[in-house]
Motif scaffolding. Structure first.
Motif, PDB file in Angstrom:
ATOM      1  N   TRP A  71       0.711  -1.304   0.294  1.00  0.00           N
ATOM      2  CA  TRP A  71       0.141  -0.273  -0.225  1.00  0.00           C
ATOM      3  C   TRP A  71       0.604   1.252   0.330  1.00  0.00           C
ATOM      4  CZ3 TRP A  71      -5.053  -0.344  -1.060  1.00  0.00           C
ATOM      5  CH2 TRP A  71      -5.309  -1.097  -1.179  1.00  0.00           C
ATOM      6  N   GLN A 115      -4.689   5.709  -2.389  1.00  0.00           N
ATOM      7  CA  GLN A 115      -4.017   4.574  -2.284  1.00  0.00           C
ATOM      8  C   GLN A 115      -3.625   3.361  -2.995  1.00  0.00           C
ATOM      9  OE1 GLN A 115      -2.192   4.060   1.729  1.00  0.00           O
ATOM     10  NE2 GLN A 115      -3.756   5.447   2.880  1.00  0.00           N
ATOM     11  N   GLN A 117      -2.164  -1.088  -3.926  1.00  0.00           N
ATOM     12  CA  GLN A 117      -0.962  -1.969  -3.486  1.00  0.00           C
ATOM     13  C   GLN A 117      -0.886  -2.603  -5.597  1.00  0.00           C
ATOM     14  OE1 GLN A 117      -1.743  -4.862  -0.825  1.00  0.00           O
ATOM     15  NE2 GLN A 117      -3.188  -5.646  -1.229  1.00  0.00           N
TER      16      GLN A 117
END
Length: 261
Positions: A71, A115, A117
């Motif tokens: 993240w 955010q 990942q």
């Protein structure tokens, strides 16, 4: 730095004078910042092409199996992820998640804040081209969002033996929010195609992302290696790209002018 300054181009210690320039991959840095990551920075990072007309980076990233970027945040960007080999798992704070596979493109608009990942959850290497643009000011109020599309689902057109797909631009397959055009060209083994020169008010940054071949003009011939770069103005001489004994893939970025006179 004012916000508008990020749309200016920054080029350090690289001669970009002329109508057509060709640079082998080793003109630009390949880095290994951690054991599971290898990156080639054609634009951005440690490259002499620090920034091109609002494009902050265009680079190859290879991620080892069972590794990736956990993240982390982004602000004020539109990010494109073009998967060449393997696959990449994406998850973000809008609730979006999924796997981007070879031959697919993801566009993520960060808005004021997001955010996400990006993880290689497989036992094979993943190799991607990642492209960051500064978000145009008129779109900054948009909520973060993303889309994903396969090259095979984009309308193809032909240039010589090449199959061209428009990713960004008026005919582009993505709902982009940047002042640029981007195409992907796939040449079969032994095939050839003329370079599509930029239109007036544009200049071309061309990035070879898979395969090998030859770059031909009336006066010169260059071997094409992986991650080589070509730059061109609208008035450049005709150049022809020939694929070697396997398919060749290159990305053509049509940006606001950035080369010297």
């Amino acid at each position: 730095m004012m916000y508008t300054d990020v749309f200016a181009s920054v080029i350090n210690d690289l001669d970009v004078r002329g109508d057509l320039r060709y640079f082998p991959a080793d003109t630009f840095p390949t880095i290994h910042p951690i054991h599971w990551l290898t990156s080639h920075f054609a634009v951005g990072g440690w490259s002499p092409l620090q920034r091109l007309s609002g494009m902050l980076t265009a680079h190859m990233t290879q991620i080892a199996p069972r590794n990736g970027f956990t993240w982390h945040p982004h602000r004020g960007l539109e990010i494109y992820t073009y998967v060449i080999d393997g696959e990449l798992y994406h998850e973000d704070t809008t609730g979006g998640r999924g796997v981007i596979r070879a031959g697919e493109v993801q566009r993520m608009f960060s808005g004021a804040y997001i955010q996400h990942q990006e993880l290689n959850r497989t036992d094979e290497y993943a190799r991607v081209i990642q492209i960051w643009f500064v978000a145009e000011p008129q779109f900054m109020a948009l909520e973060p969002h993303y889309e994903q599309i396969r090259l095979a689902d984009m309308s193809p057109r032909t240039v010589g033996d090449g199959v061209v797909r428009d990713i960004i631009g008026p005919q582009g397959a993505t709902d982009s929010h940047v002042a640029a055009r981007l195409t992907s060209t796939l040449l079969p083994a032994g095939g050839e195609a003329a370079v599509e020169l930029p239109q007036q008010g544009e200049e071309l940054f061309l990035y070879f992302v898979n395969g090998h071949g030859r770059f031909l003009t009336a006066h010169d011939e260059q071997p094409i290696g992986l991650y080589d770069v070509a730059l061109a103005k609208p008035q450049a001489e005709t150049a022809v790209i020939q694929a070697g004994n396997r398919p060749l893939n290159y990305l053509s970025f049509y940006l606001k002018p950035f080369m010297d006179a």
